[in-house]
Design a protein around this motif. Sequence first.
Motif, PDB file in Angstrom:
ATOM      1  N   UNK A 168       0.804  -1.227   0.000  1.00  0.00           N
ATOM      2  CA  UNK A 168       0.000   0.000   0.000  1.00  0.00           C
ATOM      3  C   UNK A 168       0.834   1.273   0.000  1.00  0.00           C
ATOM      4  N   UNK A 169       1.758   1.411   0.932  1.00  0.00           N
ATOM      5  CA  UNK A 169       2.509   2.668   1.041  1.00  0.00           C
ATOM      6  C   UNK A 169       3.337   2.950  -0.216  1.00  0.00           C
ATOM      7  N   UNK A 170       3.939   1.915  -0.765  1.00  0.00           N
ATOM      8  CA  UNK A 170       4.736   2.099  -1.981  1.00  0.00           C
ATOM      9  C   UNK A 170       3.850   2.508  -3.159  1.00  0.00           C
ATOM     10  N   UNK A 171       2.687   1.881  -3.277  1.00  0.00           N
ATOM     11  CA  UNK A 171       1.766   2.225  -4.367  1.00  0.00           C
ATOM     12  C   UNK A 171       1.251   3.646  -4.186  1.00  0.00           C
ATOM     13  N   UNK A 172       0.894   4.028  -2.961  1.00  0.00           N
ATOM     14  CA  UNK A 172       0.434   5.401  -2.714  1.00  0.00           C
ATOM     15  C   UNK A 172       1.483   6.421  -3.135  1.00  0.00           C
ATOM     16  N   UNK A 173       2.727   6.165  -2.793  1.00  0.00           N
ATOM     17  CA  UNK A 173       3.810   7.093  -3.142  1.00  0.00           C
ATOM     18  C   UNK A 173       3.932   7.247  -4.659  1.00  0.00           C
ATOM     19  N   UNK A 174       3.843   6.140  -5.388  1.00  0.00           N
ATOM     20  CA  UNK A 174       3.953   6.212  -6.851  1.00  0.00           C
ATOM     21  C   UNK A 174       2.720   6.860  -7.482  1.00  0.00           C
ATOM     22  N   UNK A 175       1.547   6.615  -6.920  1.00  0.00           N
ATOM     23  CA  UNK A 175       0.334   7.211  -7.475  1.00  0.00           C
ATOM     24  C   UNK A 175       0.300   8.722  -7.250  1.00  0.00           C
ATOM     25  N   UNK A 176       0.922   9.215  -6.182  1.00  0.00           N
ATOM     26  CA  UNK A 176       0.966  10.661  -5.950  1.00  0.00           C
ATOM     27  C   UNK A 176       1.701  11.373  -7.081  1.00  0.00           C
ATOM     28  N   UNK A 177       2.648  10.696  -7.699  1.00  0.00           N
ATOM     29  CA  UNK A 177       3.374  11.272  -8.832  1.00  0.00           C
ATOM     30  C   UNK A 177       2.461  11.501 -10.036  1.00  0.00           C
ATOM     31  N   UNK A 178       1.343  10.761 -10.095  1.00  0.00           N
ATOM     32  CA  UNK A 178       0.403  10.893 -11.211  1.00  0.00           C
ATOM     33  C   UNK A 178      -0.639  11.978 -10.960  1.00  0.00           C
ATOM     34  N   UNK A 179      -0.564  12.655  -9.812  1.00  0.00           N
ATOM     35  CA  UNK A 179      -1.458  13.760  -9.459  1.00  0.00           C
ATOM     36  C   UNK A 179      -2.929  13.346  -9.528  1.00  0.00           C
ATOM     37  N   UNK A 180      -3.273  12.301  -8.781  1.00  0.00           N
ATOM     38  CA  UNK A 180      -4.661  11.850  -8.732  1.00  0.00           C
ATOM     39  C   UNK A 180      -5.530  12.865  -8.007  1.00  0.00           C
ATOM     40  N   UNK A 181      -6.803  12.858  -8.342  1.00  0.00           N
ATOM     41  CA  UNK A 181      -7.750  13.754  -7.677  1.00  0.00           C
ATOM     42  C   UNK A 181      -8.213  13.196  -6.345  1.00  0.00           C
ATOM     43  N   UNK A 182      -8.082  11.905  -6.137  1.00  0.00           N
ATOM     44  CA  UNK A 182      -8.515  11.291  -4.894  1.00  0.00           C
ATOM     45  C   UNK A 182      -8.288   9.795  -4.921  1.00  0.00           C
ATOM     46  N   UNK A 183      -8.308   9.213  -3.735  1.00  0.00           N
ATOM     47  CA  UNK A 183      -8.055   7.784  -3.583  1.00  0.00           C
ATOM     48  C   UNK A 183      -8.739   7.333  -2.314  1.00  0.00           C
ATOM     49  N   UNK A 184      -9.480   6.243  -2.373  1.00  0.00           N
ATOM     50  CA  UNK A 184     -10.087   5.641  -1.183  1.00  0.00           C
ATOM     51  C   UNK A 184      -9.418   4.306  -0.936  1.00  0.00           C
ATOM     52  N   UNK A 185      -9.203   3.991   0.334  1.00  0.00           N
ATOM     53  CA  UNK A 185      -8.542   2.751   0.718  1.00  0.00           C
ATOM     54  C   UNK A 185      -9.411   2.032   1.737  1.00  0.00           C
ATOM     55  N   UNK A 186      -9.615   0.736   1.519  1.00  0.00           N
ATOM     56  CA  UNK A 186     -10.384  -0.091   2.456  1.00  0.00           C
ATOM     57  C   UNK A 186      -9.613  -1.366   2.744  1.00  0.00           C
ATOM     58  N   UNK A 187      -9.715  -1.834   3.975  1.00  0.00           N
ATOM     59  CA  UNK A 187      -9.172  -3.149   4.306  1.00  0.00           C
ATOM     60  C   UNK A 187     -10.280  -4.158   4.056  1.00  0.00           C
ATOM     61  N   UNK A 188      -9.980  -5.168   3.249  1.00  0.00           N
ATOM     62  CA  UNK A 188     -10.974  -6.179   2.887  1.00  0.00           C
ATOM     63  C   UNK A 188     -10.386  -7.568   3.096  1.00  0.00           C
ATOM     64  N   UNK A 189     -11.241  -8.562   3.050  1.00  0.00           N
ATOM     65  CA  UNK A 189     -10.822  -9.956   3.147  1.00  0.00           C
ATOM     66  C   UNK A 189     -11.357 -10.672   1.913  1.00  0.00           C
ATOM     67  N   UNK A 190     -10.590 -11.621   1.384  1.00  0.00           N
ATOM     68  CA  UNK A 190     -11.055 -12.356   0.226  1.00  0.00           C
ATOM     69  C   UNK A 190     -10.076 -13.430  -0.176  1.00  0.00           C
ATOM     70  N   UNK A 191     -10.405 -14.116  -1.260  1.00  0.00           N
ATOM     71  CA  UNK A 191      -9.489 -15.109  -1.800  1.00  0.00           C
ATOM     72  C   UNK A 191      -9.719 -15.256  -3.285  1.00  0.00           C
ATOM     73  N   UNK A 192      -8.686 -15.720  -3.949  1.00  0.00           N
ATOM     74  CA  UNK A 192      -8.732 -16.061  -5.363  1.00  0.00           C
ATOM     75  C   UNK A 192      -8.029 -17.380  -5.498  1.00  0.00           C
ATOM     76  N   UNK A 193      -7.056 -17.466  -6.376  1.00  0.00           N
ATOM     77  CA  UNK A 193      -6.290 -18.704  -6.532  1.00  0.00           C
ATOM     78  C   UNK A 193      -5.482 -19.028  -5.287  1.00  0.00           C
ATOM     79  N   UNK A 194      -5.186 -18.005  -4.495  1.00  0.00           N
ATOM     80  CA  UNK A 194      -4.360 -18.184  -3.312  1.00  0.00           C
ATOM     81  C   UNK A 194      -5.046 -19.076  -2.276  1.00  0.00           C
TER      82      UNK A 194
END
Length: 113
Positions: free
Chosen positions: A13-39
Amino acid sequence: MKKIDAFIRPEKLEEIKAHLQELHLNGLSVSQVMGFGKQKGWKEYVRGTEIDYNFLPKVKLEIVAADEQVENIVSKICEVAYTGSVGDGKIFVSEVLDAVRIRTREKGMDAIK
């Protein structure tokens, strides 16, 4: 306008947030979720009883962006979130019909700027 839903590993999360700030986004929402896929999760034995933990913690990013920004955002998330292992996550892109800023009643792209 498009909505980007990205499900990523919590430790990215923190690394992605830092890189996305370089793209000058208008906003970002973050939620903690639970789930599964192939894992699929994992199994543990507690006091001799098998417990199946089939939901794993993930972080969900929600971004509404102009159509021309979407490819850059998705590429940056993929680049930073990649580990090469099962469980790196998924990204979904969907159309947003409209947006309204409640305070000013601005609509469309004006509402998300």
